[in-house]
Scaffold this active site. Structure first.
Site, short mmCIF file in Angstrom:
data_model
loop_
_atom_site.label_atom_id
_atom_site.label_comp_id
_atom_site.label_asym_id
_atom_site.label_seq_id
_atom_site.Cartn_x
_atom_site.Cartn_y
_atom_site.Cartn_z
N SER A 244 0.82 -1.21 0.00
CA SER A 244 0.00 0.00 0.00
C SER A 244 0.85 1.27 0.00
O SER A 244 1.74 1.40 -0.84
CB SER A 244 -0.93 -0.06 1.20
OG SER A 244 -2.09 0.63 0.92
N HIS A 385 -7.52 -5.84 0.22
CA HIS A 385 -6.31 -5.05 0.42
C HIS A 385 -5.59 -5.58 1.67
O HIS A 385 -6.05 -5.34 2.79
CB HIS A 385 -6.76 -3.60 0.62
CG HIS A 385 -5.67 -2.60 0.66
ND1 HIS A 385 -4.92 -2.30 -0.45
CD2 HIS A 385 -5.19 -1.84 1.67
CE1 HIS A 385 -4.04 -1.36 -0.13
NE2 HIS A 385 -4.17 -1.07 1.16
#
Ligand code: GCU
Length: 404
Positions: A244, A385
């Protein structure tokens, strides 16, 4: 926090028409046909652009650099691992920053390749090992972890073990080196702490327009960790990894520091592997609004103006060539634009070709959980995610094949 993720565009038919800046044509219109032209001209001008207009320049050199082995033990992970904890100190203008690298190395190999990656909540969160001190640095509050006053406590020991397949790494002959990113630069919108103030001149309180935001500061921290790691006799190679926002930092570190033998971007999204011009999921305006401290100030002129950007993120990836590069997405992580991450890896592959390396030839997104692995590799896995064992398994298979 700026924009809600739900309001973004997730409709492929609403992706604007755009032309990607050509990797093989210089800004002044000259064709690039050889490795030499790429290295000396095109790579250089692209790097300069990202440095001044996207992530921001590191504004000078340190006065002093030192490291200290705080602790070493060869009985970690039931005797499978050698643990080292190393403190890095950076000094300039009579100010200093110290951050800690936690290292686990497989004892069965005298020298091993190592994944270097930042963690989000402290080195003590990636393992249940009681010998890892709780970070004293500022941490983001997190209700689930019981962090309310920006301080980590014993309660957060091991809360992120699921993201770091340490035992699997050790069994496969890999080591891990990890750093809490907040010890290098706390992730908040001010420039009074972390490494930025070390470089200020009198009266200065924030970086200049073209100077570094936090992503560039985190990348700098990775490079300075490398100054130690490359001299550790038990380490053969360092692959820089990040998830990320920390994947964005890993990519920028890999682009700016050729000592990293390989680079892994896990769900790095906007400002990482994903193409900005697609405006799918998170956009330049959204990221610069929610996180005004991440990029150079100069990047803000592309807010809702991606069309005029003379580069796109495939060119960031191309800066890593010919070193092995892995871009990974998650199917439910639409905010990070999996297709945009994939296409970036695909387009960057033309530079790998110049070096005689294989990349992602097809422009068609592979099926979920069907990795495509060459010197440039890509997978989109089932799920959200996150970083999972599945991701690490693919990274290790690829590293064994493609790392020098
Ligand atoms: C937010 C941000 C992303 C970032 C992510 C993360 O969602 O918008 O750009 O990658 O945080 O770091 O988890």
């Amino acid at each position: 926090m700026g924009f809600a993720q739900g309001d973004a565009n997730y409709d492929e038919t609403k992706v604007p028409k755009f032309t990607l800046p050509d990797l093989m044509t210089s800004f002044s219109g000259n064709p690039i046909t050889t490795e030499k032209e790429w290295e000396e001209n095109r790579r250089y001008e692209i790097l300069q652009f990202f440095e001044k207009q996207v992530y921001g320049k590191v504004p000078g050199r340190l006065d002093e650099y030192s490291y200290k082995l705080i602790e070493e033990n060869n009985k970690a992970y039931n005797g499978k691992a050698r643990r080292k904890q190393v403190a890095i100190t950076l000094k300039k203008n009579k100010k200093s920053v110290t951050y800690n690298i936690l290292i686990y190395l497989p004892k069965k190999n005298p020298t091993a390749p190592v994944f270097l990656g930042y963690n989000f909540y402290g080195n003590h969160t990636v393992t249940n090992d009681p010998e890892v001190p709780i970070t004293k640095a500022w941490v983001a509050n997190n209700e689930a972890f019981g962090i309310t006053n920006h301080k980590a406590s014993e309660r957060t020991r091991g809360v992120r073990t699921h993201r770091w397949a340490i035992e699997k790494m050790l069994d496969n002959g890999f080591g891990l080196a990890t750093i809490y990113y907040g010890e290098v630069d706390p992730d908040k919108n001010d420039f009074n702490d972390g490494v930025h103030p070390l470089f200020y001149r009198e009266e200065q309180s924030q970086p200049k327009t073209n100077e570094w935001g936090s992503i560039s500061a985190w990348a700098f921290g990775l490079s300075k960790a490398m100054d130690y790691l490359e001299n550790d006799a038990n380490i053969s190679n360092v692959i820089v990894f990040g998830h990320s926002r920390l994947g964005k930092a890993a990519l920028w570190a890999g682009a700016t520091d050729k000592r990293f033998a390989g680079v892994i971007s896990n769900n790095s999204g906007c400002g990482g592997a994903a193409l900005s011009k697609r405006k799918f999921g998170e956009t330049v305006e959204r990221i610069n609004t929610s996180f005004p401290h991440w990029f150079a100030d100069s990047f803000k002129k592309y807010n809702n103006n991606e069309r005029t950007l003379p580069v796109d993120q495939h060119q960031l990836l191309a800066l890593i060539a010919p070193r092995p590069l892995y871009v990974a997405s998650a199917a439910e992580d639409t905010w990070a634009d999996p297709r945009g991450e994939f296409l970036s890896a695909h387009y960057a592959s033309s530079v790998y070709k110049l070096y005689g390396k294989s990349g992602i030839d097809t422009a068609e997104l592979p099926a979920v959980d069907q990795p495509v692995q060459h010197t440039v590799a890509y997978h989109i896995r089932t799920g959200k995610h996150d970083v999972t064992d599945y991701d690490w398994e693919q990274y290790m298979t690829w590293a064994k094949t493609f790392l020098p």
